[in-house]
Write a protein that holds these residues in place. Structure first.
Motif, PDB file in Angstrom:
ATOM      1  N   GLU A 206      -5.394 -33.796   8.633  1.00 49.25           N
ATOM      2  CA  GLU A 206      -4.555 -34.251   9.739  1.00 49.25           C
ATOM      3  C   GLU A 206      -3.413 -33.260   9.910  1.00 49.25           C
ATOM      4  O   GLU A 206      -2.750 -32.881   8.947  1.00 49.25           O
ATOM      5  CB  GLU A 206      -3.990 -35.654   9.486  1.00 49.25           C
ATOM      6  CG  GLU A 206      -3.080 -36.092  10.649  1.00 49.25           C
ATOM      7  CD  GLU A 206      -2.650 -37.564  10.590  1.00 49.25           C
ATOM      8  OE1 GLU A 206      -2.941 -38.259   9.605  1.00 49.25           O
ATOM      9  OE2 GLU A 206      -1.993 -37.996  11.578  1.00 49.25           O
TER      10      GLU A 206
ATOM     11  N   ASN B  93      -2.564 -35.796  16.265  1.00 46.22           N
ATOM     12  CA  ASN B  93      -1.910 -36.973  16.869  1.00 46.22           C
ATOM     13  C   ASN B  93      -1.593 -36.716  18.335  1.00 46.22           C
ATOM     14  O   ASN B  93      -1.088 -35.659  18.692  1.00 46.22           O
ATOM     15  CB  ASN B  93      -0.619 -37.286  16.113  1.00 46.22           C
ATOM     16  CG  ASN B  93      -0.889 -37.752  14.699  1.00 46.22           C
ATOM     17  OD1 ASN B  93      -1.305 -38.885  14.478  1.00 46.22           O
ATOM     18  ND2 ASN B  93      -0.686 -36.868  13.740  1.00 46.22           N
TER      19      ASN B  93
ATOM     20  N   GLU C 114      -6.017 -38.591  17.424  1.00 48.00           N
ATOM     21  CA  GLU C 114      -5.550 -39.884  16.953  1.00 48.00           C
ATOM     22  C   GLU C 114      -4.662 -40.517  18.015  1.00 48.00           C
ATOM     23  O   GLU C 114      -3.664 -39.943  18.423  1.00 48.00           O
ATOM     24  CB  GLU C 114      -4.785 -39.727  15.630  1.00 48.00           C
ATOM     25  CG  GLU C 114      -5.669 -39.196  14.508  1.00 48.00           C
ATOM     26  CD  GLU C 114      -5.024 -39.277  13.131  1.00 48.00           C
ATOM     27  OE1 GLU C 114      -3.884 -39.776  13.017  1.00 48.00           O
ATOM     28  OE2 GLU C 114      -5.686 -38.839  12.164  1.00 48.00           O
TER      29      GLU C 114
ATOM     30  N   ASP D  94      -5.100 -44.818  15.341  1.00 49.92           N
ATOM     31  CA  ASP D  94      -4.178 -44.604  14.227  1.00 49.92           C
ATOM     32  C   ASP D  94      -3.454 -45.902  13.881  1.00 49.92           C
ATOM     33  O   ASP D  94      -3.314 -46.781  14.725  1.00 49.92           O
ATOM     34  CB  ASP D  94      -3.148 -43.555  14.669  1.00 49.92           C
ATOM     35  CG  ASP D  94      -2.563 -42.772  13.498  1.00 49.92           C
ATOM     36  OD1 ASP D  94      -2.818 -43.136  12.338  1.00 49.92           O
ATOM     37  OD2 ASP D  94      -1.858 -41.777  13.766  1.00 49.92           O
TER      38      ASP D  94
ATOM     39  N   LYS E 167      -8.204 -45.767  11.704  1.00 50.72           N
ATOM     40  CA  LYS E 167      -7.493 -45.428  10.482  1.00 50.72           C
ATOM     41  C   LYS E 167      -6.718 -46.662  10.057  1.00 50.72           C
ATOM     42  O   LYS E 167      -5.811 -47.117  10.772  1.00 50.72           O
ATOM     43  CB  LYS E 167      -6.549 -44.248  10.717  1.00 50.72           C
ATOM     44  CG  LYS E 167      -7.311 -42.971  11.049  1.00 50.72           C
ATOM     45  CD  LYS E 167      -6.380 -41.781  11.145  1.00 50.72           C
ATOM     46  CE  LYS E 167      -6.039 -41.243   9.768  1.00 50.72           C
ATOM     47  NZ  LYS E 167      -5.229 -39.995   9.879  1.00 50.72           N
TER      48      LYS E 167
HETATM   49 MG    MG Z   1      -1.963 -39.883  12.622  1.00 56.02          MG
END
Ligand code: MG
Ligand code: C2E
Ligand code: MG
Ligand code: MG
Length: 294
Positions: A59, A120, A152, A182, A203
């Motif tokens: 990530e 993200n 995400e 996320d 997630k």
């Molecule tokens: Mg994230």
């Protein structure tokens, strides 16, 4: 609550409010120039197969080293960037930098061909109808297959989705990019959203992972999420795994992938390559270098 607590208190309260507001304005100003002054960098945290600790992805997490104040946490400056209209520029920079890094690692055989990069994306970025075309052009330019990129998104994106956001999500998915929800479980997620939107994974938020092994309801929540993900054909990553007990609980609940300090914190690209990269020609050299406890 300020005025009723006496003049002394209310002054203190007003002063601290004032300081906070000034601090925020100052940070916003500094953030505007941080990008061009090279004060931002991307840190990479491994996402691993829980069974053997093998890195399957990373990530990308943005970092800001303020010249005077030192590191400012993204939890502080991302909301400022969002409100100040800087998140598009910042998000674009993080995406381009992390995709360039992934292409370089692939070219150097630091990572395997199926290793992916998770990036993200802020709700506001998804309102930009030009996002899918921009991502498509970046992938083509770097020679990256879309399947090695996961974006995400937060649950709020699905709850508040406008027609525009909807369109952007479907176009991104049509490119072949994967979409993960996320911090899953912290918002207003409903099964219906997962069916209606083209998401490919969830997630599980750290708050449900932390109680594993001690809090029975957390185990039941994770069990339910896994059952739902499996039924819908979604991938599942557990966030914030810090202890061996949590890892073992996740393994027994059937969660395949994890991310957390137990395996490693987010580190610079160079550190990531040293710690998690494969040595060309040596089968699973990275695994051989890892401590047995992890
Ligand atoms: Mg994230
Ligand atoms: P997130 O996307 O949920 O990222 C995971 C956060 O959990 C990261 O915090 C990571 O360092 C932290 N973390 C990972 N493993 C553990 C663990 O075992 N224990 C604990 N206590 N924490 C762990 P970080 O880097 O401070 O980022 C915070 C949030 O800021 C991210 O949460 C994400 O929402 C946002 N963010 C970071 N980078 C970006 C970016 O480039 N764009 C956008 N839009 N948001 C970003
Ligand atoms: Mg997360
Ligand atoms: Mg989280």
């Amino acid at each position: 609550r300020s005025k009723t607590e006496g003049p002394g208190r209310s002054t203190m309260f007003d002063t601290s409010m004032h300081e906070q507001a000034r601090d925020r304005v100052e940070l916003e100003g500094a953030l505007r120039t941080a990008l061009t002054r090279g004060e931002l960098h991307v840190a990479y945290q491994p996402i691993v197969a829980i069974a053997d600790g093998r890195p399957v992805g990373a990530e990308a997490l943005v970092r800001w080293d303020h010249p005077r104040r030192g590191p400012i946490p993204p939890g502080v400056f991302i909301p400022i960037a969002e409100e100040a209209g800087l998140i598009d520029a910042l998000g674009t920079w993080v995406r381009q930098e992390s995709l360039r890094q992934l292409a370089q690692w692939r070219a150097e055989h630091t990572v395997s061909d199926d290793f992916w990069m998770s990036i993200n994306v802020s709700p506001r970025q998804l309102r930009d109808g030009g996002l899918p075309a921009a991502v498509g052009a970046e992938l083509t330019g770097l020679g990256l297959p879309a399947g090695v990129v996961t974006l995400e998104i937060t649950e709020s994106v699905m709850v508040d989705a406008s027609t525009q956001t909807d369109q952007v999500l479907f176009e991104l998915r049509a490119l072949g990019v994967r979409l993960a929800v996320d911090d899953f479980g912290t918002g207003f997620s409903a099964l219906g959203y997962l069916r209606r939107f083209p998401v490919t994974g969830v997630k599980i938020d750290r708050s449900f992972v932390s109680g594993l092994g001690t809090d029975h309801s957390d185990s039941e929540i994770v069990r339910a999420v896994v059952a739902m993900s499996t039924a819908l054909g979604l991938s599942t990553v557990a966030e914030g795994v810090e202890t061996v007990e949590q890892r073992d609980a996740l393994a027994s609940l059937g969660v395949p992938l994890g991310q957390g300090w137990l395996w490693g914190k987010a580190v610079t690209a160079a550190q990531f390559a040293t710690r998690w990269g494969a040595i060309p020609g040596v089968p699973d050299a990275a695994a051989a270098r890892r401590p047995l406890t992890a």
